[in-house]
Design an enzyme around this catalytic site. Structure first.
Site, mmCIF file in Angstrom:
data_model
loop_
_atom_site.group_PDB
_atom_site.id
_atom_site.type_symbol
_atom_site.label_atom_id
_atom_site.label_comp_id
_atom_site.label_asym_id
_atom_site.label_seq_id
_atom_site.Cartn_x
_atom_site.Cartn_y
_atom_site.Cartn_z
ATOM 1 N N GLU A 132 -77.085 -62.071 70.585
ATOM 2 C CA GLU A 132 -75.855 -60.880 70.581
ATOM 3 C C GLU A 132 -75.067 -61.027 69.308
ATOM 4 O O GLU A 132 -74.379 -62.075 69.102
ATOM 5 C CB GLU A 132 -75.264 -60.772 71.680
ATOM 6 C CG GLU A 132 -76.082 -60.585 73.166
ATOM 7 C CD GLU A 132 -75.298 -60.476 74.327
ATOM 8 O OE1 GLU A 132 -73.788 -60.566 74.549
ATOM 9 O OE2 GLU A 132 -75.877 -60.422 75.441
ATOM 10 N N GLU A 187 -78.112 -51.677 73.112
ATOM 11 C CA GLU A 187 -77.731 -51.513 74.313
ATOM 12 C C GLU A 187 -76.876 -50.524 74.573
ATOM 13 O O GLU A 187 -75.625 -50.911 74.004
ATOM 14 C CB GLU A 187 -77.477 -52.894 75.050
ATOM 15 C CG GLU A 187 -76.903 -52.555 76.279
ATOM 16 C CD GLU A 187 -77.110 -53.984 77.091
ATOM 17 O OE1 GLU A 187 -77.497 -55.191 76.669
ATOM 18 O OE2 GLU A 187 -76.605 -53.941 78.389
ATOM 19 N N ASP A 224 -80.863 -63.381 79.643
ATOM 20 C CA ASP A 224 -79.765 -63.950 80.567
ATOM 21 C C ASP A 224 -78.837 -63.317 81.594
ATOM 22 O O ASP A 224 -78.130 -63.624 82.070
ATOM 23 C CB ASP A 224 -78.722 -64.455 79.586
ATOM 24 C CG ASP A 224 -77.781 -63.677 78.559
ATOM 25 O OD1 ASP A 224 -78.006 -62.265 78.770
ATOM 26 O OD2 ASP A 224 -76.827 -63.759 77.890
ATOM 27 N N SER A 225 -79.370 -61.791 81.655
ATOM 28 C CA SER A 225 -79.227 -61.144 82.900
ATOM 29 C C SER A 225 -79.529 -61.877 84.231
ATOM 30 O O SER A 225 -79.193 -61.649 85.266
ATOM 31 C CB SER A 225 -80.067 -59.884 82.708
ATOM 32 O OG SER A 225 -81.352 -60.061 82.540
ATOM 33 N N ASP A 255 -83.530 -65.195 75.685
ATOM 34 C CA ASP A 255 -82.080 -65.218 75.257
ATOM 35 C C ASP A 255 -81.532 -66.463 75.130
ATOM 36 O O ASP A 255 -81.829 -67.429 75.768
ATOM 37 C CB ASP A 255 -81.312 -64.564 76.428
ATOM 38 C CG ASP A 255 -81.145 -62.932 76.018
ATOM 39 O OD1 ASP A 255 -81.200 -62.582 74.981
ATOM 40 O OD2 ASP A 255 -80.829 -62.217 77.093
ATOM 41 N N LYS A 264 -83.527 -64.272 71.217
ATOM 42 C CA LYS A 264 -82.505 -63.060 71.174
ATOM 43 C C LYS A 264 -81.100 -63.617 71.077
ATOM 44 O O LYS A 264 -80.770 -64.551 72.051
ATOM 45 C CB LYS A 264 -82.794 -62.100 72.216
ATOM 46 C CG LYS A 264 -81.639 -60.956 71.916
ATOM 47 C CD LYS A 264 -82.241 -59.547 72.824
ATOM 48 C CE LYS A 264 -81.999 -59.697 74.432
ATOM 49 N NZ LYS A 264 -80.434 -59.895 74.566
HETATM 50 O O1 KIV Z 1 -80.005 -60.309 79.469
HETATM 51 C C1 KIV Z 1 -80.919 -59.141 79.332
HETATM 52 O O2 KIV Z 1 -81.749 -58.994 80.279
HETATM 53 C C2 KIV Z 1 -80.822 -58.210 78.323
HETATM 54 C C3 KIV Z 1 -81.541 -56.922 78.210
HETATM 55 C C4 KIV Z 1 -80.776 -56.124 79.079
HETATM 56 C C5 KIV Z 1 -81.358 -56.400 76.695
HETATM 57 O O3 KIV Z 1 -80.297 -58.852 77.231
#
Ligand code: KIV
Length: 303
Positions: A128, A195, A53-54, A96, A126
């Site tokens: 958090e 992280e 989600d970056s 994510d 993934k």
């Molecule tokens: O969203 C992302 O790219 C991430 C990584 C930085 C681990 O969660």
């Protein structure tokens, strides 16, 4: 010489990633958000791709990941999946779960995870959070979707953390993160992103888990590493956090190439004759002598 088509490349699975930890082989994970980058990253030998989600920051231009929606994540995951499918890519794909897609209830979480797999083509999701999310993780795993955990600096909690700050620096917070990591393993995660935590803590966590740890800003003792692809390529000249190593400075290269194009368009030297199509008929109409019919395709047909 054999005319047999080459055998499809075997895709990396969560079992392979677990085996890599056991064998002491480091896992290289990179983010990708589109088909072209997914193919390039896979061709370069990455074991795993994170559709992170970056993308809210590096692709959409927001100052956090919070505005990213489930629809955005499905859209980008599907693009990554298509890029890999067309090139018989082997990298494992995790997508994510964005802010708001899993925090309110386990039912929401299961439905979101299933959409990322069914519509986005992801092989895992993934999310958090630590021990508080153990029940949610169990439900998603029970539904058949592998889950990667993510603890330490968790960008979706930027306001709770008071900024993007290194986590787990004192003994009490370090112990809490170790407990979180164990709870995530217990809940069924196949791997955990660590992280921005001290390298010493990442080493302890990695040593106490059977599942792989994937570090970003967590030192060299993790079982694997992940970087945002734009960062490792040096696409944004202004973004230089301590944990990023730029393996190229492509931002300057891109700007230079576009400046050359702009210069040639303004100056009239692009397109040249070799970039142009010709028609003998139209040439006759315009009384042009030089007849060179051009029956080339403009570009390749869809595969
Ligand atoms: O969203 C992302 O790219 C991430 C990584 C930085 C681990 O969660």
């Amino acid at each position: 010489m054999s005319s047999q088509p080459s055998a499809p490349r075997k895709r990396v699975t969560i079992t392979d990633l677990r085996r890599m930890k056991g064998a002491g082989e480091r896992i290289a994970m990179v983010t990708a958000y589109d088909a072209t980058m997914a193919r390039l990253v896979d061709d370069a030998g990455a074991d795993a791709i994170l559709v992170g989600d970056s993308l809210g920051m590096v692709f959409q231009g927001h100052d956090s990941t919070l505005p990213v929606t489930l629809e955005h994540m499905i859209y980008h995951s599907a693009a990554v999946r298509r890029g890999l499918s067309r090139s018989q890519g082997r990298a494992h794909v995790t997508a994510d779960m964005p802010f708001g897609s899993y925090q309110a209830s386990a039912d929401d979480a299961v439905k979101s995870a299933m959409r990322l797999v069914a519509e986005g083509g992801a092989e895992a999701v993934k999310l958090e959070g630590g021990a508080d999310y153990a029940d949610v993780i169990q439900r998603i795993v029970r539904a058949g979707v592998p889950v990667m955990g993510h603890i330490g600096l968790t960008p979706q909690s930027v306001h709770k953390m008071g900024g993007y700050v290194v986590q787990g620096k004192d003994a009490e917070k370090a112990h809490r993160l170790l407990r979180d990591a164990k709870a995530l393993e217990e809940a069924g995660c196949f791997a955990i992103v660590l992280e921005c935590i001290p390298a010493e803590l990442a080493r302890i966590i990695t040593g106490q888990l059977a599942i792989p740890t994937i570090g970003i800003g967590a030192g060299s003792h993790c079982d694997g590493q992940v970087l945002v692809v734009n960062d490792l390529l040096g696409l944004d000249g202004a973004f230089k956090p301590k944990f990023v190593k730029r393996f190229a400075e492509l931002g300057g290269g891109v700007a230079g190439a576009v400046a050359a194009y702009v210069g040639e368009v303004h100056g009239g030297s692009f397109p040249a004759d070799e970039h142009s199509f010709h028609s003998a008929t139209l040439r006759l109409l315009h009384a042009v002598d030089d007849e060179r019919p051009d029956e080339q395709q403009a570009f390749g047909a869809p595969a």
